[in-house]
Design a protein around this motif. Structure first.
Motif, PDB file in Angstrom:
ATOM      1  N   LYS A  59       0.829  -1.203   0.000  1.00 43.28           N
ATOM      2  CA  LYS A  59       0.000   0.000   0.000  1.00 43.28           C
ATOM      3  C   LYS A  59       0.866   1.257   0.000  1.00 43.28           C
ATOM      4  CE  LYS A  59      -4.382  -1.438   1.785  1.00 43.28           C
ATOM      5  NZ  LYS A  59      -5.536  -0.991   2.528  1.00 43.28           N
ATOM      6  N   TYR A  62       2.099   1.732  -3.490  1.00 45.34           N
ATOM      7  CA  TYR A  62       1.001   2.255  -4.294  1.00 45.34           C
ATOM      8  C   TYR A  62       0.819   3.756  -4.034  1.00 45.34           C
ATOM      9  CZ  TYR A  62      -3.710   2.583  -6.274  1.00 45.34           C
ATOM     10  OH  TYR A  62      -4.805   2.927  -7.015  1.00 45.34           O
ATOM     11  N   SER A  65       3.481   5.661  -5.787  1.00 43.13           N
ATOM     12  CA  SER A  65       3.257   5.682  -7.227  1.00 43.13           C
ATOM     13  C   SER A  65       2.120   6.603  -7.628  1.00 43.13           C
ATOM     14  CB  SER A  65       2.968   4.261  -7.711  1.00 43.13           C
ATOM     15  OG  SER A  65       2.610   4.252  -9.056  1.00 43.13           O
ATOM     16  N   ILE A  66       1.048   6.598  -6.865  1.00 43.37           N
ATOM     17  CA  ILE A  66      -0.151   7.336  -7.246  1.00 43.37           C
ATOM     18  C   ILE A  66      -0.142   8.776  -6.730  1.00 43.37           C
ATOM     19  CG2 ILE A  66      -2.684   7.391  -6.983  1.00 43.37           C
ATOM     20  CD1 ILE A  66      -1.586   5.236  -8.862  1.00 43.37           C
ATOM     21  N   ALA A 151       3.804   0.793 -12.457  1.00 42.24           N
ATOM     22  CA  ALA A 151       2.436   1.237 -12.186  1.00 42.24           C
ATOM     23  C   ALA A 151       1.461   0.067 -12.205  1.00 42.24           C
ATOM     24  CB  ALA A 151       2.016   2.296 -13.200  1.00 42.24           C
ATOM     25  N   LEU A 152       1.629  -0.820 -13.168  1.00 42.75           N
ATOM     26  CA  LEU A 152       0.751  -1.987 -13.268  1.00 42.75           C
ATOM     27  C   LEU A 152       0.977  -2.954 -12.106  1.00 42.75           C
ATOM     28  CD1 LEU A 152      -1.264  -3.690 -14.942  1.00 42.75           C
ATOM     29  CD2 LEU A 152       0.722  -4.649 -16.103  1.00 42.75           C
ATOM     30  N   ARG A 155      -0.345  -1.603  -8.695  1.00 47.61           N
ATOM     31  CA  ARG A 155      -1.804  -1.643  -8.657  1.00 47.61           C
ATOM     32  C   ARG A 155      -2.318  -3.072  -8.500  1.00 47.61           C
ATOM     33  NH1 ARG A 155      -5.955  -2.402 -12.198  1.00 47.61           N
ATOM     34  NH2 ARG A 155      -7.841  -1.209 -11.793  1.00 47.61           N
ATOM     35  N   GLU A 156      -1.767  -3.995  -9.254  1.00 46.03           N
ATOM     36  CA  GLU A 156      -2.197  -5.395  -9.172  1.00 46.03           C
ATOM     37  C   GLU A 156      -1.918  -5.984  -7.792  1.00 46.03           C
ATOM     38  OE1 GLU A 156      -3.773  -7.445 -11.458  1.00 46.03           O
ATOM     39  OE2 GLU A 156      -4.044  -5.668 -12.698  1.00 46.03           O
ATOM     40  N   VAL A 158      -1.802  -4.365  -4.872  1.00 44.07           N
ATOM     41  CA  VAL A 158      -2.746  -3.810  -3.898  1.00 44.07           C
ATOM     42  C   VAL A 158      -4.126  -4.417  -4.092  1.00 44.07           C
ATOM     43  CG1 VAL A 158      -3.935  -1.698  -3.189  1.00 44.07           C
ATOM     44  CG2 VAL A 158      -1.476  -1.701  -3.473  1.00 44.07           C
ATOM     45  N   LEU A 159      -4.559  -4.572  -5.337  1.00 44.89           N
ATOM     46  CA  LEU A 159      -5.866  -5.183  -5.583  1.00 44.89           C
ATOM     47  C   LEU A 159      -5.897  -6.638  -5.117  1.00 44.89           C
ATOM     48  CD1 LEU A 159      -6.834  -3.707  -9.066  1.00 44.89           C
ATOM     49  CD2 LEU A 159      -7.787  -3.131  -6.841  1.00 44.89           C
TER      50      LEU A 159
END
Length: 194
Positions: A59, A62, A65-66, A151-152, A155-156, A158-159
Motif C-alpha cells: 500500500k 502504491y 506511485s499514485i 504502475a501496473l 496496482r495489481e 494492492v488489488l
C-alpha cells in the motif's frame, strides 16, 4: 541598574541582508539523501493485527506511485528511485529470452546545454561538450516501459491484497513484454549506435 527597554536597539539579525535572499526550508529543498530517508521511513516498521507488514508495504508503494511522486520534481526523483529499485528484479525476470534489458545505461546520450536559456547561442568552445542531464530528462525508451510495469505491478499487488477474488491479469504483462519492451529496447540500441 534599570534599563529602559523602549530605548534599547533590537538584536542584530542572524544573517546580514547582503548574504542574499534566504530560502525557506521545505521538504522539496532537502538534500536527496535526507528526502530518501524520510520516504523510507514511510514504510511500515512492524505489522498490525489486522494487516500484515507486506500488505502495508504494498500500500505504501502504491501511495508513492499514485500520490507522492506527483508533488514535484524532487519527490518524483526520490519516489521513482524507491519504486524502480524495488521492482527492477521482477522486471528483469519477465524479459523474454532472446531480448535484453538495460533501462538505465551509463553511456546513454544525454545532452544538456550549459546556458540557462534554450535560445542563447552556444559558445564555439562548448559546442561539442556534453553534460549529463538529470535522470528525469532521459531519452531512454525502455525506462518508460519500466515505469508502466511498476504502475501496473503496484496496482495489481494492492488489488490482490484487498480481495481474494482478484485475479492477476497476465495479458497486461504479456502486452508489455511481448511488444513494448522489445520495441523500446531495439529503439534504444539503435539510438546508441547513431
Amino acid at each position: 541598574m534599570i534599563l529602559d527597554t523602549k530605548a534599547k536597539a533590537p538584536p542584530p539579525p542572524y544573517f546580514s541582508s547582503s548574504d542574499g535572499p534566504r530560502i525557506t526550508p521545505t521538504l522539496s529543498n532537502l538534500p536527496p539523501h535526507i528526502l530518501l530517508h524520510i520516504i523510507y521511513l514511510t514504510f511500515p516498521q512492524s505489522s498490525l493485527p489486522d494487516l500484515p507488514k507486506l500488505a502495508r508495504q504494498r500500500k505504501t508503494l502504491y501511495w508513492l506511485s499514485i500520490s507522492l511522486r506527483l508533488v514535484d520534481r524532487t519527490f518524483y526523483a526520490a519516489c521513482m528511485h524507491v519504486l524502480r529499485s524495488t521492482h527492477i528484479p521482477a522486471y528483469d525476470q519477465l524479459v523474454r529470452a532472446p531480448y535484453t534489458s538495460d533501462p538505465f545505461p551509463l553511456l546513454a546520450p544525454q545532452v544538456q546545454t550549459v546556458n540557462s536559456s534554450p535560445y542563447a547561442p552556444i559558445p564555439p568552445s562548448n559546442q561539442h561538450q556534453h553534460q549529463h542531464a538529470s535522470p528525469l530528462s532521459t531519452i531512454q525508451r525502455e525506462t518508460v516501459v519500466l515505469d508502466k510495469f511498476i504502475a501496473l505491478k503496484v496496482r495489481e499487488d494492492v488489488l490482490a491484497d484487498e480481495s481474494e477474488l482478484h485475479l492477476e491479469r497476465d495479458e497486461a504483462y504479456k502486452d508489455l513484454f511481448d511488444h513494448a519492451q522489445p520495441r523500446a529496447r531495439l529503439e534504444d540500441l539503435r539510438e546508441m549506435e547513431v
